[in-house]
Design an enzyme around this catalytic site. Sequence first.
Site, PDB file in Angstrom:
ATOM      1  N   TYR A   1      18.398 -29.558 -37.307  1.00  0.00           N
ATOM      2  CA  TYR A   1      17.195 -29.032 -35.858  1.00  0.00           C
ATOM      3  C   TYR A   1      17.274 -30.008 -35.673  1.00  0.00           C
ATOM      4  CZ  TYR A   1      12.633 -28.699 -35.638  1.00  0.00           C
ATOM      5  OH  TYR A   1      11.317 -28.080 -34.721  1.00  0.00           O
TER       6      TYR A   1
ATOM      7  N   ASP B   1      22.686 -34.571 -30.711  1.00  0.00           N
ATOM      8  CA  ASP B   1      22.307 -34.481 -30.972  1.00  0.00           C
ATOM      9  C   ASP B   1      21.697 -35.643 -31.961  1.00  0.00           C
ATOM     10  OD1 ASP B   1      19.054 -34.597 -31.456  1.00  0.00           O
ATOM     11  OD2 ASP B   1      19.032 -32.207 -31.695  1.00  0.00           O
TER      12      ASP B   1
ATOM     13  N   LYS C   1      11.673 -39.213 -30.168  1.00  0.00           N
ATOM     14  CA  LYS C   1      10.884 -40.281 -31.362  1.00  0.00           C
ATOM     15  C   LYS C   1      11.114 -41.827 -30.960  1.00  0.00           C
ATOM     16  CE  LYS C   1      12.183 -37.246 -34.955  1.00  0.00           C
ATOM     17  NZ  LYS C   1      10.919 -36.207 -35.450  1.00  0.00           N
TER      18      LYS C   1
HETATM   19  C1  PLP Z   1      17.537 -34.299 -34.731  1.00  0.00           C
HETATM   20  C2  PLP Z   1      16.162 -33.556 -33.650  1.00  0.00           C
HETATM   21  N1  PLP Z   1      16.490 -32.892 -32.940  1.00  0.00           N
HETATM   22  C3  PLP Z   1      15.479 -32.470 -32.123  1.00  0.00           C
HETATM   23  C4  PLP Z   1      13.913 -32.451 -32.605  1.00  0.00           C
HETATM   24  C5  PLP Z   1      13.019 -32.201 -32.321  1.00  0.00           C
HETATM   25  O1  PLP Z   1      11.595 -32.463 -31.204  1.00  0.00           O
HETATM   26  P1  PLP Z   1      10.596 -33.158 -30.992  1.00  0.00           P
HETATM   27  O2  PLP Z   1      10.079 -32.354 -32.636  1.00  0.00           O
HETATM   28  O3  PLP Z   1      10.761 -33.987 -30.801  1.00  0.00           O
HETATM   29  O4  PLP Z   1      10.717 -31.836 -30.406  1.00  0.00           O
HETATM   30  C6  PLP Z   1      14.324 -32.921 -33.717  1.00  0.00           C
HETATM   31  C7  PLP Z   1      12.758 -32.796 -34.250  1.00  0.00           C
HETATM   32  O5  PLP Z   1      12.819 -33.666 -35.850  1.00  0.00           O
HETATM   33  C8  PLP Z   1      14.768 -33.915 -34.327  1.00  0.00           C
HETATM   34  O6  PLP Z   1      14.736 -34.580 -35.230  1.00  0.00           O
END
Ligand code: PLP
Length: 434
Positions: free
Chosen positions: A144, A239, A268
């Site tokens: 994700y 990521d 986060k």
């Molecule tokens: C690995 C990863 N990338 C991107 C995101 C997206 O972040 P946001 O919810 O702040 O848009 C998340 C959210 O859980 C994530 O776990």
Amino acid sequence: MTTNEQAFDRARAILPGGVNSPVRAFGSVGGAPRSYVSATGPYVTDIEGREYVDLVSSWGPAILGHAHPDVIRAVQDAASRGLGFGASTPGETELAELVRDRVGSRLLGKLRLVSTGTEATMTAIRLARGATGRDLLVKFAGHYHGHSDGLLAEAGSGLATLAIPGSAGVPAAVAAQTVVIGYNDLDAVRELFAERGNDIAAVIVEAAAANMGVVPPDAGFNAELTRIAHENGALVILDEVLTGFRVSPSGWWGLDDSYMPDLVTYGKVIGGGLPLAALGGRTEIMDLLAPLGPVYQAGTLSGNPVAVAAGLATLRAADATTYAHLDATAATISAAASAALAAEGVEHTVQHAGNLFSIFFSPTAPRTYAQVKEQQAFRYPPFFHAMLDVGVSLPPSVFEAWFVSAAHDDAAVTRILDALPAAARAAGSATPSA
Ligand SMILES: Cc1ncc(COP(=O)(O)O)c(C=O)c1O
């Protein structure tokens, strides 16, 4: 007194599904979601005045625990000087420097601050396309990266929870620019690059997958993936939105820096609980961003001074002792959960990526999204509710990681450990139709 049910009913009349982010709706575990009114340390308190030990930790940011005094003080100080100026501030430079100091300038030449992880990954992809002049993006099933159009195919997190393969509303032409392949499958990577290597702008990969439950990369996977991508002129976007500054002072890459991704995304923890995220990478790529280069990105709230203050205070307080405590606490809780399930004869495995972990109701450790989906997921809702009933708040989906914090002290951990045997019994007696 307003009950959680009443609060949810009222929310449902105005917010689709009663929530502003899908997994919060308890769709896969059932029942009314708790409506929280306050949080401190390892505890959250709902609208009925019930307190829970929290293992969601705001889905990651609350690494120090909730309402840490340093963070609250920094936020109050910043807020008292103005909520935002739509202009440069010294704090945003300080935060970017602090992040580069922690991670290293070998990986992070420059950074740009944005407001959400979704924005960070979306911008990183645009940048990779701008840098390579290619369009195709490769992602892994079950990973994700936020909810931008091209990233919702076979994604984890809420899409895994709701068992939907992708989102409606994504134009076919956009979806066609993303190729999804199996995680931890280097043969699939090799095959894809052999076929379409000249079209691929970038591969985006969770540094360690944690949105389909926790599935760390096989030893050497990220490194070989990077080697193959680079051999074909493609970039690698690592990521670290979830793992960054959580699994080590510098994230997952800090635990194994044998390979060099081109761009990295954070979210986060970097915002300490307020909306802040970032992307960074080699200077020559980052300098393609406007105003220096032709790749556009902008944000009214980018680098917001109150969010920056929360991020700075959080990162400054998260020291070696913090990470040692997170690791030890995660080890204690995961071992106790595993022992409780074993005592009830419930087939399961627990997987870790540093202090992130989750339970799979399957006899062998899953390495791919396909294997993750084979587990006996029906055992999780009764397990979850047995914990919640006695005041322990777990993620409301089997596909999410459990998040500990530096504030999880002996008292909080004891409450979790005491709750586990009954929850394991509930999981053991669950049936597929239950
Ligand atoms: C690995 C990863 N990338 C991107 C995101 C997206 O972040 P946001 O919810 O702040 O848009 C998340 C959210 O859980 C994530 O776990």
